[in-house]
Design an enzyme around this catalytic site. Structure first.
Site, mmCIF file in Angstrom:
data_model
loop_
_atom_site.group_PDB
_atom_site.id
_atom_site.type_symbol
_atom_site.label_atom_id
_atom_site.label_comp_id
_atom_site.label_asym_id
_atom_site.label_seq_id
_atom_site.Cartn_x
_atom_site.Cartn_y
_atom_site.Cartn_z
ATOM 1 N N ASP A 155 0.859 -1.107 0.071
ATOM 2 C CA ASP A 155 -0.006 -0.129 -0.047
ATOM 3 C C ASP A 155 0.973 1.228 0.004
ATOM 4 O OD1 ASP A 155 -2.393 1.870 0.760
ATOM 5 O OD2 ASP A 155 -3.335 -0.220 0.794
ATOM 6 N N HIS B 16 -3.677 6.275 3.019
ATOM 7 C CA HIS B 16 -4.614 5.321 2.696
ATOM 8 C C HIS B 16 -3.871 3.862 3.318
ATOM 9 C CE1 HIS B 16 -5.657 1.777 0.220
ATOM 10 N NE2 HIS B 16 -6.781 2.449 -0.035
ATOM 11 N N SER C 296 -11.426 -0.903 -0.947
ATOM 12 C CA SER C 296 -10.141 -0.620 -0.200
ATOM 13 C C SER C 296 -10.374 -0.919 1.238
ATOM 14 C CB SER C 296 -9.423 0.749 -0.536
ATOM 15 O OG SER C 296 -8.650 0.690 -1.516
#
Ligand SMILES: *[C@@H]1O[C@H](CO)[C@@H](O)[C@H](O)[C@H]1NC(C)=O
Ligand SMILES: *[C@@H]1O[C@H](CO)[C@@H](O)[C@H](O)[C@H]1NC(C)=O
Ligand SMILES: *[C@@H]1O[C@H](CO)[C@@H](O)[C@H](O)[C@H]1NC(C)=O
Ligand SMILES: *[C@@H]1O[C@H](CO)[C@@H](O)[C@H](O)[C@H]1NC(C)=O
Ligand SMILES: *[C@@H]1O[C@H](CO)[C@@H](O)[C@H](O)[C@H]1NC(C)=O
Length: 769
Positions: free
Chosen positions: A125, A199, A529
């Site tokens: 990620d 994120h 996600s």
């Protein structure tokens, strides 16, 4: 439309560009010409000295990446020992803003207190914010002894940033820099495992965050936040940078994760519609799976379009997104005394907008190609109403309106969120509304154009539990059928992916927009996600409890115990009395093309009773049945293929999906075989029941009872499917029939559910009809 054959894709990509590009070259390592002492020397011989080799891959794939012109690439393919060549690709995270969405509320019933502490989850990620309280190692034991990973030094990141929680942190930027050039702002991007985006921090906290009391997002969703497996370990593999994630870096991250010793890989990005031998992400995930690693990946945010699901291989557990039963209701009081509802996480209770009417201005509809340009005189001091269609950068839209003096925004997300369920961390006070509410607002504005249309807006804060029926499949969640292998149902499962609270980086505001000067330890985001790490966390819990289980068993446990009912809304009612999970895009009951086996229920997945298990050779046989050539098979599996089947092969998958045409065009029933393995000590007897609509297909199990006498015993069963010719049939139900086979333990509590889907090529998906 399900067979988008893209065999030619990579040749086209090679020949259609004239300038140099990065390619990933796969070799057969045993065919290294003997003059070269090491593989590296062999690879060097194929590239010009000026550009050089970018990455060397030693395991599980063998080869290298480097920059070539299309002509060079073509000639390399003809050299001995070269298996194949792939153009590097930029991939993007599965979030609804271009990068960002997600979280975990303290009262979430998925949040378990069980250990999970022996399990290591690798996150491929944007990195991590290591100082965050969610990554405290206060209640975590010593680092597992088998762990071989490391904490790489980098910009503002060194070994001291790892602890017993974050046990590994690496970053991969060489492929990215070969593609985009060195980042011109390494300070903001942190050339290290440190997360400048948010994120990666968000998804890691959802799966494995330590408990953090008093968390929340500016007064919303306040409580104690923690991950699904609060003591599981985190290994960070940063591959995503400001402009995306390079495939060549992702392959290197998989190599590291496998050799470091992770148990689970959590991947919130993906590819679709490429035959597995052309798709390096499918290949490296196959190799990870073969090494015993459970790979969870997001389904994508391209719903509600049919056949939009990404990450189709059966060795990946593909996760769609549903809502949770918490809401952030907000009200718009139009001056005509009509009120409409929406959701908001950006309106404060004491806001002036609550008390005083402001002019309401409609600025039109935006799509992905729209420019956000407004005249300051038009929007200054006003509540601006916007409609959007498709993937619009809504957070930027809010920022532009704010810069031009607007006081608030009312926004409709169109088909990606027709019921207005998604709240976003806008920089301007914002209410998101559904399509119906948007229509009422539009009607009011049109009807009152002679007076100035006006509105007041107010938030009702967070309504924590049972606020609305849940789960509902988010409209944006990508859907089946599986366009590549129709017989493998995708997505596999759904998990919470709307308005999820999670940890956030300290270096950028929650909207991810540089001018956003807010700082929040937590953020609320949506997307598949965010759904994926819920499943990664649940897999960590299972792996801790059953250390000997392989990825197929974990996947089966998650799927067969998933529920297709509104469990959390009507907690006290039995499952059988509950209405089904709804599909936001149609308002109707969702089908397995939206939910897969159903909604994640980690507590049950810890003790499934029986599992559908598969060995490595079963997957090889599955690939053989796709009629791939020996070379293509070798590319995927890494060794000389050995097909022990003669064409037809059913993977022992915990779901059954078959094409209706197969049933229609034969007189005898289609027979599907599956094997069940008991994972309990002691004997048990199970009874099968087929559930599903009557009068279209006859779906039967002929031996309805199976008996297991001890641990690991395997029993096979057959499902017979034929068209029911007895009654007048509706084409619609013949084109898409879905039910399940449920094995219920007699005198026991286990229930093992396997969805069955029969669908025709004529089926085009719900909302389009
Ligand atoms: C959960 O864990 C915390 C600390 O780790 C402990 O204080 C609490 O009692 C546990 N709750 C349950 C229900 O086991
Ligand atoms: C690691 O980083 C910390 C904090 O940024 C710093 O105090 C320390 O000196 C660094 N250690 C090394 C070995 O660079
Ligand atoms: C709205 O309600 C107020 C107070 O009840 C009333 O004075 C006003 O006339 C109403 N306006 C409309 C447009 O119905
Ligand atoms: C966006 O909207 C404009 C104007 O309505 C239209 O011309 C254009 O085709 C749309 N673009 C997309 C990608 O839908
Ligand atoms: C593979 O080939 C066999 C025999 O030609 C054919 O029946 C089968 O449909 C093919 N399978 C696929 C997935 O194309």
């Amino acid at each position: 439309m399900f067979h988008l054959v893209s065999v030619f894709v990579f040749l086209v990509l090679i020949t259609s560009s004239c300038s140099s590009k990065t390619f990933i070259v796969l070799v057969d390592p045993v065919l290294k010409p003997s003059p070269f002492q090491h593989h590296r020397l062999w690879y060097n011989s194929m590239v010009s000295s000026s550009s050089g080799v970018i990455h060397v891959y030693d395991s599980p794939i063998h080869g290298f990446s480097a920059t070539f012109t299309p002509d060079q690439a073509k000639s390399i393919l003809e050299l001995p020992g070269i298996l194949s060549l792939y153009p590097d690709r930029v991939m993007h995270l599965h979030t609804t803003r271009s990068p960002s969405f997600l979280g975990l509320q303290a009262t979430n019933p998925f949040v378990l207190n069980t250990s999970g502490s022996d399990s290591i989850i690798g996150f491929v990620d944007t990195g991590i914010w290591p100082e965050h309280l969610s990554f405290s190692d206060d209640n975590v034991g010593p680092v597992p002894v088998h762990w071989k990973g490391q904490c790489e030094n980098g910009f503002k990141f060194n070994r001291t940033n790892c602890n017993r929680k974050i046990i590994g942190a690496r970053y991969f930027a060489d492929g990215y820099e070969a593609w985009f050039g060195q980042s011109d702002n390494p300070v903001e991007e942190f050339r290290s495992a440190r997360d400048s985006d948010g994120h990666g921090t968000h998804v890691a906290s959802i799966a494995a965050g330590s408990p953090v009391p008093g968390s929340g997002f500016f007064g919303f969703s306040v409580g104690s936040a923690r991950g699904i497996a609060p003591t599981a370990r985190i290994a960070v593999y940063k591959v995503c940078w400001s402009s995306g994630c390079l495939l060549s870096d992702i392959c290197k991250a998989f190599e590291a994760a496998i050799s470091d010793g992770v148990h689970i890989i959590s991947l919130s990005l993906g590819s679709s519609r490429m035959p597995f031998y052309l798709d390096l992400l499918s290949i490296v995930s196959f190799r990870a799976f073969s090494s015993g690693i459970f790979v969870a990946a997001s389904a994508g945010n391209d719903g509600p379009t049919s056949a939009s699901v990404a990450n189709e291989p059966p060795w990946i557990t593909t996760v769609g997104a549903g809502t949770i039963d918490r809401d952030f209701p907000a009200k718009i009081h139009l001056k005509n005394n009509v009120s409409v509802l929406g959701t908001s996480i950006t309106l404060m209770p004491d806001d002036e907008l609550v008390r005083k009417h402001h002019p309401l201005h409609f600025v039109g509809q935006f799509n992905s190609s729209s420019k956000f340009k407004f005249s300051r005189q038009l929007v200054k001091g006003e509540i601006v109403f916007c409609m959007t269609q498709g993937h619009v950068n809504r957070l930027s839209l809010g920022a532009v309106l704010k810069r031009n003096g607007a006081v608030a925004m009312i926004i409709s997300h169109g088909i990606v969120d027709p019921n207005g369920m998604v709240s976003e961390p806008h920089v301007i006070p914002t209410i998101s509304v559904g399509v119906e509410a948007a229509r009422q607002i539009e009607d009011y504005i049109i009807s009152s154009y002679k007076q100035t249309p006006k509105a007041k807006i107010s938030s009702q804060g967070t309504i924590p539990m049972h606020a609305r029926p849940a789960p509902i499949v988010a409209s944006f969640s990508s859907r089946g059928p599986n366009s590549l292998v129709p017989g493998i149902l995708k997505p596999d499962i759904i998990a919470p992916g709307v308005d999820i609270l999670g940890a956030w980086t300290n270096t950028i505001g929650p909207s991810g927009i540089p001018s956003d000067h807010r700082r929040s330890r937590f953020n609320i985001m949506s997307g598949t996600s965010m759904a994926c790490p819920h499943v990664s966390g649940a897999a960590a819990l299972i792996k801790s409890k059953h250390p000997n289980w392989g990825p197929s068993e974990i996947k089966s446990a998650l799927m067969t115990t998933a529920i297709d009912h509104k469990r959390y809304y009507h907690r006290n009612k039995p499952f059988s009395a509950l209405p089904p999970i709804l599909d936001e895009s149609t308002g109707n009951a969702a089908t397995p093309f939206e939910t897969g086996a159903g909604h994640l229920l980690p507590i049950k997945a810890m003790a499934p009773g029986l599992v559908f298990d598969s060995e490595h050779q079963d997957y090889v046989n599955f690939l053989c049945s796709l009629n791939y050539t020996n070379k293509q098979l070798q590319i995927i599996t890494g060794s000389k293929p050995h097909c022990s089947n003669d064409g037809a092969w059913e993977l022992n998958y915990p779901a059954i999906a078959i094409e209706a045409e197969r049933v229609w065009h034969q007189d005898r029933p289609v027979v599907i075989t599956r094997k069940l393995k008991t994972v309990n000590v002691g004997s048990a007897e199970y009874e099968a029941k087929i559930v599903g609509p009557k009068g279209y297909y006859k779906v039967e199990v002929r031996s309805k009872k199976v008996k297991f006498s001890g641990m690991s015993e395997v029993v096979s069963f057959r499902v017979f499917i034929e068209k029911d010719n007895g009654v007048l049939q509706e084409m619609k139900k013949l084109n898409l029939w879905f039910g399940a086979i449920v094995w219920r333990e007699i005198e026991g509590k286990h229930e093992v559910k396997c969805p069955i889907v029969i669908f025709s090529k004529e089926y085009t998906g719900g909302w389009r009809n």
